[in-house]
Design a protein around this motif. Sequence first.
Motif, short mmCIF file in Angstrom:
data_model
loop_
_atom_site.label_atom_id
_atom_site.label_comp_id
_atom_site.label_asym_id
_atom_site.label_seq_id
_atom_site.Cartn_x
_atom_site.Cartn_y
_atom_site.Cartn_z
N ARG A 25 10.15 9.76 -43.40
CA ARG A 25 9.21 9.46 -44.50
C ARG A 25 8.28 8.37 -44.24
O ARG A 25 7.56 8.08 -45.09
CB ARG A 25 9.99 9.43 -45.93
CG ARG A 25 10.78 10.41 -46.40
CD ARG A 25 10.43 11.73 -45.91
NE ARG A 25 8.97 12.34 -46.25
CZ ARG A 25 8.58 12.80 -47.40
NH1 ARG A 25 9.37 13.28 -48.14
NH2 ARG A 25 7.26 13.09 -47.56
N ARG A 28 4.26 8.76 -44.03
CA ARG A 28 3.27 9.08 -45.64
C ARG A 28 3.11 7.69 -46.04
O ARG A 28 2.19 7.74 -47.02
CB ARG A 28 4.34 9.76 -46.45
CG ARG A 28 5.28 9.22 -47.21
CD ARG A 28 5.52 10.27 -48.42
NE ARG A 28 6.47 9.46 -49.44
CZ ARG A 28 7.01 10.11 -50.30
NH1 ARG A 28 6.56 11.35 -50.72
NH2 ARG A 28 7.86 9.58 -51.28
N VAL A 79 -11.90 19.56 -50.10
CA VAL A 79 -11.41 20.43 -50.84
C VAL A 79 -10.33 20.08 -51.32
O VAL A 79 -9.40 19.64 -50.54
CB VAL A 79 -11.46 21.87 -50.14
CG1 VAL A 79 -10.94 22.95 -50.68
CG2 VAL A 79 -12.79 22.30 -49.51
N GLY A 80 -10.03 20.44 -52.52
CA GLY A 80 -8.72 20.15 -53.02
C GLY A 80 -8.35 18.29 -53.58
O GLY A 80 -7.44 18.12 -54.26
N GLY A 81 -9.53 17.70 -53.22
CA GLY A 81 -9.47 16.34 -53.89
C GLY A 81 -8.67 15.28 -52.63
O GLY A 81 -8.41 15.63 -51.70
N PRO A 84 -2.82 12.99 -52.89
CA PRO A 84 -1.82 12.35 -54.03
C PRO A 84 -0.97 11.24 -53.23
O PRO A 84 -0.66 10.39 -54.15
CB PRO A 84 -1.23 13.41 -54.38
CG PRO A 84 -1.88 14.59 -54.20
CD PRO A 84 -2.71 14.23 -52.75
N THR A 85 -0.46 11.47 -51.97
CA THR A 85 0.33 10.45 -51.41
C THR A 85 -0.44 9.10 -51.36
O THR A 85 0.14 8.23 -51.60
CB THR A 85 0.74 11.17 -50.08
OG1 THR A 85 1.43 12.36 -50.28
CG2 THR A 85 1.78 9.89 -49.42
N ASP B 40 9.52 15.23 -52.45
CA ASP B 40 9.86 14.56 -53.77
C ASP B 40 8.47 15.19 -54.53
O ASP B 40 7.63 15.99 -54.14
CB ASP B 40 9.77 13.02 -53.99
CG ASP B 40 8.72 12.58 -53.30
OD1 ASP B 40 7.70 12.91 -53.04
OD2 ASP B 40 9.07 11.28 -52.76
N ILE B 42 5.60 13.85 -55.31
CA ILE B 42 4.37 13.34 -54.74
C ILE B 42 4.08 14.39 -53.75
O ILE B 42 2.80 14.74 -53.43
CB ILE B 42 4.39 12.01 -54.16
CG1 ILE B 42 4.32 10.98 -55.39
CG2 ILE B 42 2.94 11.65 -53.53
CD1 ILE B 42 4.28 9.53 -54.81
N ASP B 43 5.10 15.09 -53.06
CA ASP B 43 5.05 15.92 -51.80
C ASP B 43 4.39 17.15 -52.49
O ASP B 43 3.62 17.84 -51.95
CB ASP B 43 6.35 16.20 -51.22
CG ASP B 43 6.69 14.63 -50.28
OD1 ASP B 43 5.79 14.06 -49.84
OD2 ASP B 43 8.10 14.55 -50.43
N LEU B 45 2.56 17.57 -55.28
CA LEU B 45 1.20 17.43 -55.39
C LEU B 45 0.40 17.56 -54.13
O LEU B 45 -0.79 18.11 -54.14
CB LEU B 45 0.74 16.05 -56.02
CG LEU B 45 1.40 15.88 -57.28
CD1 LEU B 45 1.24 14.55 -57.77
CD2 LEU B 45 0.88 16.80 -58.32
N GLU B 46 1.07 17.13 -52.89
CA GLU B 46 0.26 17.07 -51.84
C GLU B 46 0.30 18.61 -51.14
O GLU B 46 -0.87 19.07 -50.45
CB GLU B 46 1.01 16.20 -50.62
CG GLU B 46 0.22 15.72 -49.61
CD GLU B 46 -0.87 14.74 -49.56
OE1 GLU B 46 -1.89 15.36 -49.71
OE2 GLU B 46 -0.65 13.70 -50.19
N VAL B 49 -2.54 20.35 -52.85
CA VAL B 49 -3.79 20.04 -52.20
C VAL B 49 -3.94 20.88 -51.00
O VAL B 49 -5.02 21.51 -50.81
CB VAL B 49 -3.84 18.61 -51.86
CG1 VAL B 49 -5.10 18.37 -51.06
CG2 VAL B 49 -4.14 17.54 -53.33
#
Lengths: 191, 86
Positions: A25, A28, A79-81, A84-85, B40, B42-43, B45-46, B49
Amino acid sequence: MNSLFITAASLVSEADVRAARLGSRFGRLDLASQLALLAVEKLAADFDGLGRERVGICLTAAAGSLSTDAAYWNGRAGVGGPSPTLFAYTLPSAAIGEIAIRHRLMGPNLCFVGHESDALSEAAHLILRGEAAACLAVFCHVVTPALAAMIQWSPAARAGALLLQRLDTGLHRWRENDRDIAAMCSLLSAR
Amino acid sequence: MDALANELKAKIVESLKLQDVNPDQIDDNAPLFGAGLDLDSIDALELVVMLEKHYGIVIKDIEEGRPAFQSVRALAEFVRARRPSQ
């Protein structure tokens, strides 16, 4: 044990981040959090011995989270904005959370945006006030080339960390005028 | 060998920036969340996208995508069923 000593120091750059392996992780995290996390990792501190609920974190970010903010903002047209991460890292204090989660540190924490000089003295005062038994003083300076072009700053990607404890000995005895964390990290991590 | 499932594995690794995870090692049937890749919220949501960006699939309610995110196999079936015809 009335003196405060810096017992560990580290300094890292973007090249260190590219070579780092801190779990699946790590990728990210935004660059600022990666740098700060890696700087703390390189201290090789024994947080168990210190008591994880009594270790504080003071972090200073000279450019705040502006580089990540700009990257997030630039993603809005795709596209998709935007990612979020990335949104989770549009706060300069995000790195503190990553450090606290990885090392399960539950002491007080503070984040400063601006000149780095406050973090080390504030870390010392957290210990002197009895709010923490030890404290990490971390600086993180990230200005991506894209942001540098926007705000006319020099590109930068580096972080450093110092571990401050009340002890009889250490790398360096803390003094009231010890404020330049980057210089101290550079000096002490070379020892 | 499901080509779409393999493509999705590569896109999951890429979009979630999973380090040291080889797409070929992801089990088609392993849960993506809670175990397996241990993703998790947030993933999730990713991934929403990613689906819009690469497959033109818009998920307006995360509940709508919940069954799709159970495994790579479920995600591949979801993409086949939902992607706009080309």
